[in-house]
Design a protein around this motif. Sequence first.
Motif, PDB file in Angstrom:
ATOM      1  N   TYR A 583       0.839  -1.205   0.000  1.00 22.84           N
ATOM      2  CA  TYR A 583       0.000   0.000   0.000  1.00 22.84           C
ATOM      3  C   TYR A 583       0.875   1.257   0.000  1.00 22.84           C
ATOM      4  CZ  TYR A 583      -3.370   3.532   1.415  1.00 22.84           C
ATOM      5  OH  TYR A 583      -4.144   4.665   1.451  1.00 22.84           O
ATOM      6  N   ALA A 584       1.901   1.296   0.842  1.00 21.11           N
ATOM      7  CA  ALA A 584       2.758   2.485   0.937  1.00 21.11           C
ATOM      8  C   ALA A 584       3.469   2.761  -0.385  1.00 21.11           C
ATOM      9  CB  ALA A 584       3.776   2.302   2.061  1.00 21.11           C
ATOM     10  N   ILE A 585       3.899   1.705  -1.076  1.00 17.10           N
ATOM     11  CA  ILE A 585       4.582   1.877  -2.368  1.00 17.10           C
ATOM     12  C   ILE A 585       3.600   2.372  -3.425  1.00 17.10           C
ATOM     13  CG2 ILE A 585       5.727   0.626  -4.244  1.00 17.10           C
ATOM     14  CD1 ILE A 585       7.067  -1.106  -2.120  1.00 17.10           C
ATOM     15  N   MET A 586       2.407   1.809  -3.416  1.00 24.45           N
ATOM     16  CA  MET A 586       1.397   2.255  -4.377  1.00 24.45           C
ATOM     17  C   MET A 586       0.996   3.703  -4.113  1.00 24.45           C
ATOM     18  SD  MET A 586      -1.114  -1.070  -4.723  1.00 24.45           S
ATOM     19  CE  MET A 586      -2.150  -0.247  -5.956  1.00 24.45           C
ATOM     20  N   HIS A 587       0.875   4.047  -2.846  1.00 31.99           N
ATOM     21  CA  HIS A 587       0.444   5.397  -2.484  1.00 31.99           C
ATOM     22  C   HIS A 587       1.458   6.460  -2.902  1.00 31.99           C
ATOM     23  CE1 HIS A 587      -1.705   8.477  -0.287  1.00 31.99           C
ATOM     24  NE2 HIS A 587      -0.622   8.755   0.420  1.00 31.99           N
ATOM     25  N   ARG A 588       2.756   6.111  -2.876  1.00 33.37           N
ATOM     26  CA  ARG A 588       3.808   7.079  -3.223  1.00 33.37           C
ATOM     27  C   ARG A 588       4.589   6.633  -4.452  1.00 33.37           C
ATOM     28  NH1 ARG A 588       5.573  10.217   1.008  1.00 33.37           N
ATOM     29  NH2 ARG A 588       6.664  11.353  -0.648  1.00 33.37           N
TER      30      ARG A 588
END
Length: 725
Positions: A583-588
């Motif tokens: 999620y964190a990689i997709m978000h940023r």
Amino acid sequence: MGAVPSTPRHTSTTAEAAEYLIGTFVGEKSFPLASDFWQKLLELPLTLRWSSYRVQQACELFAQNNHHTRHLAKILIHLSWCLQEAVRTSGAPSVVYLKAINAVYFSSVFLKYIIENSQSDNIEELCLSLLENEPVPKDFMTDQRIENLLMHNVLTFLGSIDVSPTTSLLHQELLNFMLVAMSTQLLSGPTPGPKDVNPFLDAAMSQESLLVSSVVHRLLLNYIMRPRLPSSTAASYSIFFEENQPGVLQRVGSAAANFVLLPFNYLVNSNSEGSRNQLADCSLHVLLVLIHYHKCVVSDESITDRSDDSASTDPVSKVNTYFTVNPYSKALENARDIEFDRADIEGNAQNGPVVRLPFASLFDTLGMCLADETAVLLLYSLVQGNSDFLEYVLVRTDLDTLLMPILETLYSASRRTSNQIYMLLIILLILSQDSSFNASIHKMILPGVPWYKEHLLHQTSLGSLMVIILIRTVQYNLSKLRDVYLHTTCLATLANMAPHVHRLSAYASQRLVSLFYMLSRKYNKLVELRDDKLQTKAISTGDGLVEDMSAELQIYTDFLRIVFEILNAILTYALPRNPEVVYAIMHRQEVFQPFKSHPRFAELLENIYNVLDFFNSRMDAQRMDGEWSVEKVLLFIINNCRSWRGEGMKMFTQLHFSYEQESHPEEFFIPYVWQLVLSRCGFSFNADAITLFPVDMHANKEIYYDEMNTNQNGELNEQRVQFDP
């Protein structure tokens, strides 16, 4: 010797007799070893109080006369005899210990003055020998070195006599004396050389292995058991508790007593460093000095440099030097758990005496005291040098006992010394070298972390907290310290942890991607600065600046690659277990775009974009009523993680960093140990005499006091004395 008056007890003449005896001791007249003067001196009740000025005068007079009276050597001999008697008559009447306590305290005061005021390179003022015509008792061996005789008996008492209400005061005095005797190191440079003069330390190193092991065992037991001086023992000497009068000739071993007669004071007062205990702390100080001592000696072979015979007819001789083996360091490295010994199973019995300790109690004590730098240094020495203790730590199921105080200390890095931060990070790096450690820290769930203020951490794993604190330390270093070694150690630890990450928290995952973004901004800024300098065709002075920027740019390129490797390791080996990371990689995901074509990062980014393509395509294909919320996206990722097979992912060799101590660690550890000892041990040292590390008392640069922190109630939290090496 009839001129020496008797010493009446509990009468008005006691003070006069004491004045006379001490005055005679520091005066010009020399008394032979067998004189009854020494017995009268050592049996004084020492209720005498002198002002610091009078003590200073006495020390100066003693130093002037010692070269012909040899009273320092003589009282050291009497101290040795007192200790021999105390060992022979363990549990004997208190007069034996009274004499020994008096002898060790007199020795400490005057020995310390001579050491810190020595004007010669080899401390000739000590005069550690008797004059040739000196009458001695028949059983006294004139060919023995006094420092060897003394240290053998001091160490024998410490190692063989248990700490009890009767003996604890003498134990404390002897430990203080050891620090005084070993303080000759402060007069040497930071790099040990063959010309360094440390007679008492060298004598301690020459003791047989059985005695060395018993001393290491005793010092560690003192630290673990933390015995206190019983009030009944201290109360027998009324001088300890006359607080309204500035006592000078008072015993160091009492709870109230310190070397108050000396010019500078490096005391630290803190209520945040665990349960402070004078005997335990002093035992640790002595142990740290002993295990980190390195004696440099000249080898038998020498090399003659004849490379330029035409320049001089005299060849230039070069000598080879080496360090002798430190038996105390070896004893600590070979210490074994009293409950278990690997040799019992493997059949490889340890050669020679082995220090056996209750590792469980040592582990718990360290966890209680890790806010103090000396405890951190002991833990480092154990996990770096003792494989059995490291193995014991790694199999403990309550790793939070050690890790929580370490992480809390790193959290408050701005209030810690850089050396303390380094030691803690190295400890974490050593622990992270073990895969079982990396796996187990993610299984331990913390209900809360009250000292972490930036974000509410509820039901967070110990592993997630460790990731958060390491990233926070990198961020602090980037803005404040700018130390490459600190960056490297933090990132190396994270890289070791990466393949074993399990259910990394949302906040830790966000911080991990933010770490990449933070380093990428620094990298891009350096690229812009370098390119600007190149475009302006800077002249020679600018060329050097460009080279410096290029070197720094290369460093941050390496840092970014390590972060890419960390992300790759999580996505390659642990993606299904870490939906929050996805999620964190997709978000940023936009932060990775500028590096997609970078030659150093392209292959690593392929895996990241492979993951992004997998989840983005499925998200685009899924019809959704309304907008995607955080909860819906995370649920989508969790569901699709089950169908993730890792197709198209390139397998890279896992990064694995290990810690190796530098080839000359003594150049760091010896000054560091003494800075810690002087800031905590309770006695001061003449700052003008110290050459082991930089001291500038007048400019107030290297030694300074932090402003005192107060809590909301206005109470003092901590007052620290820091040394800037």
